[in-house]
Design a protein around this motif. Structure first.
Motif, PDB file in Angstrom:
ATOM      1  N   GLY A 153       0.795  -1.215   0.000  1.00 18.70           N
ATOM      2  CA  GLY A 153       0.000   0.000   0.000  1.00 18.70           C
ATOM      3  C   GLY A 153       0.832   1.272   0.000  1.00 18.70           C
ATOM      4  N   ALA A 154       2.146   1.148   0.119  1.00 17.93           N
ATOM      5  CA  ALA A 154       3.013   2.319   0.182  1.00 17.93           C
ATOM      6  C   ALA A 154       3.188   2.931  -1.204  1.00 17.93           C
ATOM      7  CB  ALA A 154       4.371   1.928   0.758  1.00 17.93           C
ATOM      8  N   ASP A 155       3.340   4.239  -1.230  1.00 17.74           N
ATOM      9  CA  ASP A 155       3.608   4.910  -2.503  1.00 17.74           C
ATOM     10  C   ASP A 155       4.993   4.559  -3.008  1.00 17.74           C
ATOM     11  OD1 ASP A 155       1.286   6.227  -3.238  1.00 17.74           O
ATOM     12  OD2 ASP A 155       1.763   8.033  -2.106  1.00 17.74           O
ATOM     13  N   THR A 156       5.096   4.489  -4.317  1.00 16.40           N
ATOM     14  CA  THR A 156       6.365   4.269  -5.003  1.00 16.40           C
ATOM     15  C   THR A 156       6.763   5.588  -5.649  1.00 16.40           C
ATOM     16  OG1 THR A 156       5.314   3.695  -7.094  1.00 16.40           O
ATOM     17  CG2 THR A 156       5.645   1.893  -5.505  1.00 16.40           C
ATOM     18  N   PRO A 157       7.968   5.700  -6.185  1.00 20.87           N
ATOM     19  CA  PRO A 157       8.303   6.934  -6.910  1.00 20.87           C
ATOM     20  C   PRO A 157       7.303   7.229  -8.037  1.00 20.87           C
ATOM     21  CG  PRO A 157      10.295   5.699  -6.456  1.00 20.87           C
ATOM     22  CD  PRO A 157       9.139   4.807  -6.041  1.00 20.87           C
ATOM     23  N   ALA A 158       6.821   6.197  -8.711  1.00 28.05           N
ATOM     24  CA  ALA A 158       5.854   6.411  -9.796  1.00 28.05           C
ATOM     25  C   ALA A 158       4.519   6.928  -9.265  1.00 28.05           C
ATOM     26  CB  ALA A 158       5.641   5.120 -10.579  1.00 28.05           C
ATOM     27  N   THR A 159       3.985   6.304  -8.215  1.00 24.36           N
ATOM     28  CA  THR A 159       2.681   6.745  -7.709  1.00 24.36           C
ATOM     29  C   THR A 159       2.783   8.131  -7.072  1.00 24.36           C
ATOM     30  OG1 THR A 159       2.948   5.508  -5.631  1.00 24.36           O
ATOM     31  CG2 THR A 159       1.789   4.395  -7.438  1.00 24.36           C
ATOM     32  N   THR A 160       3.931   8.432  -6.469  1.00 27.87           N
ATOM     33  CA  THR A 160       4.138   9.776  -5.934  1.00 27.87           C
ATOM     34  C   THR A 160       4.144  10.803  -7.069  1.00 27.87           C
ATOM     35  OG1 THR A 160       5.347   8.938  -4.022  1.00 27.87           O
ATOM     36  CG2 THR A 160       5.723  11.246  -4.623  1.00 27.87           C
ATOM     37  N   ALA A 161       4.824  10.490  -8.171  1.00 25.47           N
ATOM     38  CA  ALA A 161       4.855  11.400  -9.329  1.00 25.47           C
ATOM     39  C   ALA A 161       3.459  11.589  -9.905  1.00 25.47           C
ATOM     40  CB  ALA A 161       5.808  10.859 -10.393  1.00 25.47           C
ATOM     41  N   ILE A 162       2.683  10.529  -9.965  1.00 24.20           N
ATOM     42  CA  ILE A 162       1.315  10.608 -10.500  1.00 24.20           C
ATOM     43  C   ILE A 162       0.440  11.453  -9.592  1.00 24.20           C
ATOM     44  CG2 ILE A 162      -0.753   9.203 -10.886  1.00 24.20           C
ATOM     45  CD1 ILE A 162       1.290   7.044 -11.999  1.00 24.20           C
ATOM     46  N   ARG A 163       0.557  11.261  -8.290  1.00 25.00           N
ATOM     47  CA  ARG A 163      -0.207  12.093  -7.347  1.00 25.00           C
ATOM     48  C   ARG A 163       0.161  13.567  -7.529  1.00 25.00           C
ATOM     49  NH1 ARG A 163      -2.842   9.211  -3.302  1.00 25.00           N
ATOM     50  NH2 ARG A 163      -2.230   7.023  -3.146  1.00 25.00           N
ATOM     51  N   ASN A 164       1.431  13.829  -7.804  1.00 21.57           N
ATOM     52  CA  ASN A 164       1.874  15.203  -8.029  1.00 21.57           C
ATOM     53  C   ASN A 164       1.251  15.781  -9.303  1.00 21.57           C
ATOM     54  OD1 ASN A 164       3.539  17.539  -7.374  1.00 21.57           O
ATOM     55  ND2 ASN A 164       4.662  16.975  -9.230  1.00 21.57           N
ATOM     56  N   VAL A 165       1.192  14.993 -10.373  1.00 17.80           N
ATOM     57  CA  VAL A 165       0.543  15.454 -11.615  1.00 17.80           C
ATOM     58  C   VAL A 165      -0.892  15.862 -11.318  1.00 17.80           C
ATOM     59  CG1 VAL A 165      -0.321  14.722 -13.885  1.00 17.80           C
ATOM     60  CG2 VAL A 165       2.006  14.115 -13.182  1.00 17.80           C
ATOM     61  N   LEU A 166      -1.601  15.039 -10.558  1.00 22.93           N
ATOM     62  CA  LEU A 166      -2.999  15.345 -10.247  1.00 22.93           C
ATOM     63  C   LEU A 166      -3.130  16.569  -9.339  1.00 22.93           C
ATOM     64  CD1 LEU A 166      -4.209  11.681  -9.897  1.00 22.93           C
ATOM     65  CD2 LEU A 166      -4.833  13.295 -11.707  1.00 22.93           C
ATOM     66  N   ALA A 167      -2.197  16.754  -8.427  1.00 25.95           N
ATOM     67  CA  ALA A 167      -2.226  17.944  -7.569  1.00 25.95           C
ATOM     68  C   ALA A 167      -1.992  19.205  -8.400  1.00 25.95           C
ATOM     69  CB  ALA A 167      -1.175  17.828  -6.461  1.00 25.95           C
ATOM     70  N   VAL A 168      -1.068  19.134  -9.356  1.00 25.39           N
ATOM     71  CA  VAL A 168      -0.807  20.280 -10.243  1.00 25.39           C
ATOM     72  C   VAL A 168      -2.051  20.553 -11.098  1.00 25.39           C
ATOM     73  CG1 VAL A 168       0.573  21.047 -12.224  1.00 25.39           C
ATOM     74  CG2 VAL A 168       1.698  20.022 -10.241  1.00 25.39           C
ATOM     75  N   GLN A 169      -2.682  19.499 -11.588  1.00 25.47           N
ATOM     76  CA  GLN A 169      -3.907  19.686 -12.369  1.00 25.47           C
ATOM     77  C   GLN A 169      -4.993  20.351 -11.533  1.00 25.47           C
ATOM     78  OE1 GLN A 169      -4.768  15.679 -14.056  1.00 25.47           O
ATOM     79  NE2 GLN A 169      -4.969  16.853 -15.951  1.00 25.47           N
ATOM     80  N   GLN A 170      -5.178  19.886 -10.315  1.00 24.36           N
ATOM     81  CA  GLN A 170      -6.199  20.465  -9.440  1.00 24.36           C
ATOM     82  C   GLN A 170      -5.926  21.950  -9.209  1.00 24.36           C
ATOM     83  OE1 GLN A 170      -7.280  18.158  -5.947  1.00 24.36           O
ATOM     84  NE2 GLN A 170      -7.552  20.029  -4.777  1.00 24.36           N
ATOM     85  N   GLY A 171      -4.680  22.296  -8.956  1.00 27.57           N
ATOM     86  CA  GLY A 171      -4.325  23.705  -8.760  1.00 27.57           C
ATOM     87  C   GLY A 171      -4.602  24.536 -10.002  1.00 27.57           C
ATOM     88  N   ALA A 172      -4.263  24.000 -11.177  1.00 27.87           N
ATOM     89  CA  ALA A 172      -4.512  24.724 -12.429  1.00 27.87           C
ATOM     90  C   ALA A 172      -6.008  24.929 -12.641  1.00 27.87           C
ATOM     91  CB  ALA A 172      -3.901  23.965 -13.606  1.00 27.87           C
ATOM     92  N   TRP A 173      -6.780  23.889 -12.408  1.00 32.33           N
ATOM     93  CA  TRP A 173      -8.243  23.994 -12.559  1.00 32.33           C
ATOM     94  C   TRP A 173      -8.777  25.081 -11.633  1.00 32.33           C
ATOM     95  CZ3 TRP A 173     -11.647  21.185 -15.683  1.00 32.33           C
ATOM     96  CH2 TRP A 173     -13.013  21.411 -15.434  1.00 32.33           C
TER      97      TRP A 173
END
Length: 150
Positions: A19-39
């Motif tokens: 269940g722990a985040d990996t570098p990939a899932t952390t990067a993906i969560r970051n993409v979504l956070a940036v998208q949310q901020g842009a929206w």
């Protein structure tokens, strides 16, 4: 008894690691956070930077789908022509999971809050995203979003 206890302990450790985040899932969560901020700034062009800028991406919503980055952006602009129509976006990421070295999916919920709109009328729904690593970056290549209100 000791052997059984060790097996149980190892199983718990393995479940925790899964269940722990990996570098990939952390990067993906970051993409979504940036998208949310842009929206939430009313910037659809910046929001779209989370998508692969190609003709092979697919966005499905309602009873139709679109192929291509520009077509997806045009659809967003038509549905959300102003920052007021866009409102404030919140994501609830239910699951972010790698399915291979260059692919992952995200399942979650989205919710918009808009001024002068009753909370029980606020648009909301579910989404499933396929992320792929392209040119070293994690980007959305498939988006299937459903709307339940609004």
């Amino acid at each position: 008894m000791m052997r059984l206890l060790c097996c149980a302990l190892l199983s718990l450790v393995a479940l925790g690691a899964a269940g722990a985040d990996t570098p990939a899932t952390t990067a993906i969560r970051n993409v979504l956070a940036v998208q949310q901020g842009a929206w939430n700034r009313g910037d659809l062009e910046a929001f779209m930077q989370g998508y692969w800028k190609g003709e092979d991406i697919r966005f499905a919503g309602g009873d139709s789908f679109k192929y291509g980055w520009q077509s997806t952006l045009d659809g967003y602009k038509k549905s959300y022509p102003t920052p007021a129509a866009m409102g404030k976006l919140d994501f609830d990421l239910v699951e972010v999971r790698e399915v291979g070295p260059d692919a992952a999916y995200v399942f979650g919920k989205w919710h918009l809050t808009r001024a002068n709109e009753a909370p029980d009328k606020a648009p909301h729904g579910l989404f499933t995203l396929l992320f792929e690593r392209k040119n070293g970056n994690w980007v959305i290549t498939r988006d299937h979003s459903s709307a339940a209100g609004g």
